[in-house]
Design a protein around this motif. Sequence first.
Motif, short mmCIF file in Angstrom:
data_model
loop_
_atom_site.label_atom_id
_atom_site.label_comp_id
_atom_site.label_asym_id
_atom_site.label_seq_id
_atom_site.Cartn_x
_atom_site.Cartn_y
_atom_site.Cartn_z
N MET A 1 -48.70 46.68 41.02
CA MET A 1 -48.34 47.21 39.72
C MET A 1 -49.54 47.93 39.14
N GLY A 2 -49.34 48.65 38.07
CA GLY A 2 -50.47 49.35 37.48
C GLY A 2 -50.07 50.28 36.36
N GLU A 3 -50.96 51.23 36.08
CA GLU A 3 -50.80 52.16 34.98
C GLU A 3 -50.48 53.56 35.50
N VAL A 4 -49.51 54.20 34.89
CA VAL A 4 -49.14 55.56 35.27
C VAL A 4 -50.23 56.52 34.78
N ILE A 5 -50.79 57.32 35.70
CA ILE A 5 -51.84 58.27 35.30
C ILE A 5 -51.44 59.72 35.54
N GLU A 6 -50.37 59.94 36.32
CA GLU A 6 -49.92 61.31 36.57
C GLU A 6 -48.46 61.27 36.99
N THR A 7 -47.70 62.27 36.58
CA THR A 7 -46.28 62.31 36.93
C THR A 7 -45.88 63.71 37.37
N GLY A 8 -44.89 63.76 38.26
CA GLY A 8 -44.27 65.01 38.61
C GLY A 8 -43.25 65.40 37.55
N SER A 9 -42.76 66.63 37.66
CA SER A 9 -41.84 67.14 36.64
C SER A 9 -40.51 66.40 36.61
N GLY A 10 -40.14 65.71 37.71
CA GLY A 10 -38.87 65.00 37.76
C GLY A 10 -38.97 63.52 37.51
N SER A 11 -40.17 63.03 37.22
CA SER A 11 -40.35 61.60 36.94
C SER A 11 -39.91 61.29 35.52
N THR A 12 -39.38 60.08 35.34
CA THR A 12 -39.02 59.62 33.99
C THR A 12 -40.11 58.76 33.37
N LEU A 13 -41.19 58.53 34.12
CA LEU A 13 -42.30 57.73 33.61
C LEU A 13 -43.22 58.58 32.74
N LYS A 14 -44.01 57.89 31.93
CA LYS A 14 -44.96 58.57 31.06
C LYS A 14 -46.36 58.01 31.29
N LYS A 15 -47.35 58.88 31.16
CA LYS A 15 -48.73 58.45 31.34
C LYS A 15 -49.04 57.30 30.38
N GLY A 16 -49.75 56.32 30.93
CA GLY A 16 -50.16 55.18 30.13
C GLY A 16 -49.23 53.98 30.21
N GLN A 17 -48.03 54.16 30.74
CA GLN A 17 -47.10 53.03 30.86
C GLN A 17 -47.56 52.06 31.94
#
Length: 398
Positions: free
Chosen positions: A63-79
């Motif tokens: 598990m961990g922290e989101v630091i980068e996303t592609g244009s189709g990801s529903t995640l957000k940085k910092g989650q």
Amino acid sequence: MKALTWHGTKDVRVENVDDPEIINPRDAIIKVTSTAICGSDLHLYDGVIPGMKPGDVLGHEFMGEVIETGSGSTLKKGQRVVVPFTISCGGCFHCHVEQYSACENSNPAEKQDMSATLYGQPMSALFGYSHLTGGYSGGQAEYVRVPFSDVGPIVVPDHLDDDKVLFLSDILPTGWMAAENADIQPDDTVAVWGCGPVGLFAIQSAIVMGAAKVIAIDHYPHRLELAKKLGAEVIDFRGTDVREALMEMSGGLGVDAVIDAVGMEAHGFAVDNMIDIVKQKVGVGADRASALKQALLAVRFGGKVSIPGVYGGMTDKFPLGALMEKGLQIRSGQTHVQKYTKPLLEKIEDGTLDTTFLISHRLPLGEAVKGYKNFKQEQDTWTKVVLKPGMETISENA
């Protein structure tokens, strides 16, 4: 970045490897905050799973922290997210019916021939678990690329620390699905072979599901004690005739359901198991299935058999006659993790399920080699190892 890599039987190394990058629009990059060594990782460590290549990055519980996303990801940085070990597209037939570990699209086409030859159809993809399952880099690393990040990861609230939610990645859903596959009824007696992490969570899950009696079978004293604390009765197979004991504990009928949480590297001194040990060591694909064979003989007529333990090849001297003549129901398979993460997160939050009791050691990622060696050799006391990337030192059982 630093990552744990595989180089052969009992040869894993912490090395510098390339940082992951966004490849597809639905990708995300996760900075790993916690990652665990799984009993299934020991099958790779022991060299009994085919399709490994030197330099492969291991680890499927992270598990961990989101630091980068592609244009189709529903995640957000910092989650903060927990990532299922199964990689699933969310759009194929099997994903639509919540059989996520049978995803048809996650294993690249060029990787499918090997598993299709072994199993009749290609496997879906898993993190850090050989080129049979796609060759994806795992999470025993500082960073990891997560494909289909709009389907797999679950966002976890900040008030729950890593230790409470990390095992949503694999072993908690695996233990829960194992108990669910046993179709537990309120007056059932359930026997669980193996008090490793999955077995203990299967025991906990069976009790939560309302089993009248749960019996845990192992030979490690500390693990049996953990099972007892969860509410199970226990059998040490090294000093007991297991089938005879189970018949006595079930009133002579046989137990209603059995769960094989041991898998392909069973212990024991039965003749067929000793032969299978030799075959594994010389490279002949023979799974050591003595726990499963014992379970099939111990369950009652019309009983239920659940197999969460990992098997990868063939097995000899299988009691097929017992399976047929007793009219047994068998359910098995890799865990459909995405199906279970949300309801199990709710059970963690309301206190129905505890996961932290399992953790015996915490180590920096740099000491992962030590973690593997001891998790393999000291299974009684090293019940679960959590690795912390980015930390130079940490108390082992802090």
